[in-house]
Design an enzyme around this catalytic site. Structure first.
Site, short mmCIF file in Angstrom:
data_model
loop_
_atom_site.label_atom_id
_atom_site.label_comp_id
_atom_site.label_asym_id
_atom_site.label_seq_id
_atom_site.Cartn_x
_atom_site.Cartn_y
_atom_site.Cartn_z
N HIS A 147 0.83 -1.21 0.00
CA HIS A 147 0.00 0.00 0.00
C HIS A 147 0.87 1.27 0.00
O HIS A 147 0.78 2.10 -0.89
CB HIS A 147 -0.89 0.05 1.24
CG HIS A 147 -1.76 -1.15 1.47
ND1 HIS A 147 -2.90 -1.41 0.74
CD2 HIS A 147 -1.66 -2.14 2.39
CE1 HIS A 147 -3.46 -2.53 1.19
NE2 HIS A 147 -2.74 -2.98 2.18
O1 RIB Z 1 -4.86 0.17 5.04
C1 RIB Z 1 -3.49 0.07 4.78
C2 RIB Z 1 -2.73 1.11 5.54
O2 RIB Z 1 -2.89 0.91 6.95
C3 RIB Z 1 -1.22 1.03 5.30
O3 RIB Z 1 -0.65 2.30 5.44
C4 RIB Z 1 -0.76 0.14 6.41
O4 RIB Z 1 0.62 0.33 6.73
C5 RIB Z 1 -1.63 0.62 7.54
O5 RIB Z 1 -1.04 1.80 8.08
#
Ligand code: RIB
Ligand code: CA
Length: 305
Positions: free
Chosen positions: A234
């Site tokens: 992500h």
């Molecule tokens: O939903 C994914 C996000 O939430 C990413 O940034 C992961 O590291 C958590 O922080």
């Protein structure tokens, strides 16, 4: 070079994002790292950020601990995804040096009062929201905020919400409504940012401390109910977009945030087709060329020790 501050809650995908930024000093001028409570409590996210900069051979990068809890709601962590210390699979030693003294929010304000920077927001937006409330004038020195958060479709932590916006919906609302230039990278895009088996195999061939840590994070077991095979990178999409915007597409949209504490808590309403006729407040990315993206990310990781 792009002057950046990384605000983060490491977290394995945060770790790879930080490694990417450190691997390309020709692209990124990293002022400092501000840690926030999220995946794990802030004391641990700050220590994890120290572990990551030391892994990358950049112990000189300063890390500051920030908000220990969201603006209004109690902290919800995500150890069920990232492990008890937030870095399952990395196999990293404890940090050799502690985070700096001083609160991350104060440092964020001082950094932005000195010079413009782009904020790479990889976790709940509590630090940035507090900085904007304490020193609204810094908005003039925020070149843009590129954040991982939100979702057009299903959430991950709940059916409605992506974790960063769920953890602190009030902070997300502050940031999205502060009149800043904001680029949003949500689950609808990041769930396609999963390294292929060929990419994972290539990482293993690099045979460096960095590649061993990244390989371990990418191949660690994954809870079954998270709806993807493999670990979505992500947060890596945030520096990836700044480095290679040509790999992404998007459009200006109005995005609203549900700040209730019910089933829709943290829901991002992304008005992709402008049905509500509200002025756009966010540039929302919707596609990535994941193959070329990971080729370039691995090329960058290969530059680290
Ligand atoms: O939903 C994914 C996000 O939430 C990413 O940034 C992961 O590291 C958590 O922080
Ligand atoms: Ca994160």
């Amino acid at each position: 070079m792009i002057p950046i501050v990384i605000d983060t809650d490491p977290g394995q995908d945060d770790a790879v994002a930080i490694l990417l930024a450190l691997a390309r000093p020709d692209i990124f001028d990293l002022s400092c790292i501000t840690a926030v409570a999220g995946n794990v409590p802030v004391a641990q996210t700050a220590l994890n950020a120290r572990r990551i900069v030391e892994l990358a051979g950049h112990p000189e990068v300063l890390v500051y601990a920030g908000a220990a809890a969201p603006l209004v709601l109690p902290l919800t962590t995500a150890e069920f995804v990232c492990g008890p210390d937030g870095m399952d699979g990395a196999g990293l030693p404890p940090a050799a040096l502690p985070p700096e003294a001083g609160h991350a929010v104060s440092v964020l304000i001082e950094t932005l009062q000195r010079a413009p920077a782009t904020i790479c927001a990889l976790g709940p937006l509590t630090n940035l929201a507090l900085a904007l409330r304490l020193a609204p004038e810094i908005a003039g020195n925020i070149t843009q905020v590129v954040l991982m958060g939100g979702a057009m479709n299903l959430g991950n932590i709940t059916p409605a919400a992506e974790y960063n916006f769920y953890a602190d919906p009030h902070a997300a609302a502050v940031v999205l409504n502060a009149g800043l230039r904001v680029t949003l990278i949500g689950l609808h895009l990041t769930l396609s940012a999963i390294a292929s088996p060929a990419h994972v195999a290539r990482i293993a061939t690099l045979n460096t401390a960095t590649s061993r840590a990244v390989h371990g994070m990418l191949t660690r077991p994954r809870p079954g109910n998270l709806g993807s095979n493999g670990h979505p990178m992500h947060d890596v999409c945030v520096p990836g977009y700044l480095a290679w915007p040509e790999l992404f597409t998007g459009r200006d949209c109005h995005v609203g945030i549900d700040t209730s504490d019910g089933d829709l808590r943290g829901r991002s309403t992304i008005d992709w087709h402008n049905r509500l006729k509200r002025p756009a407040n966010v540039f929302v990315l919707d596609s990535i060329d994941a193959t070329v993206f990971f080729d370039r990310v691995i090329d960058a990781l290969a530059l680290l020790p």
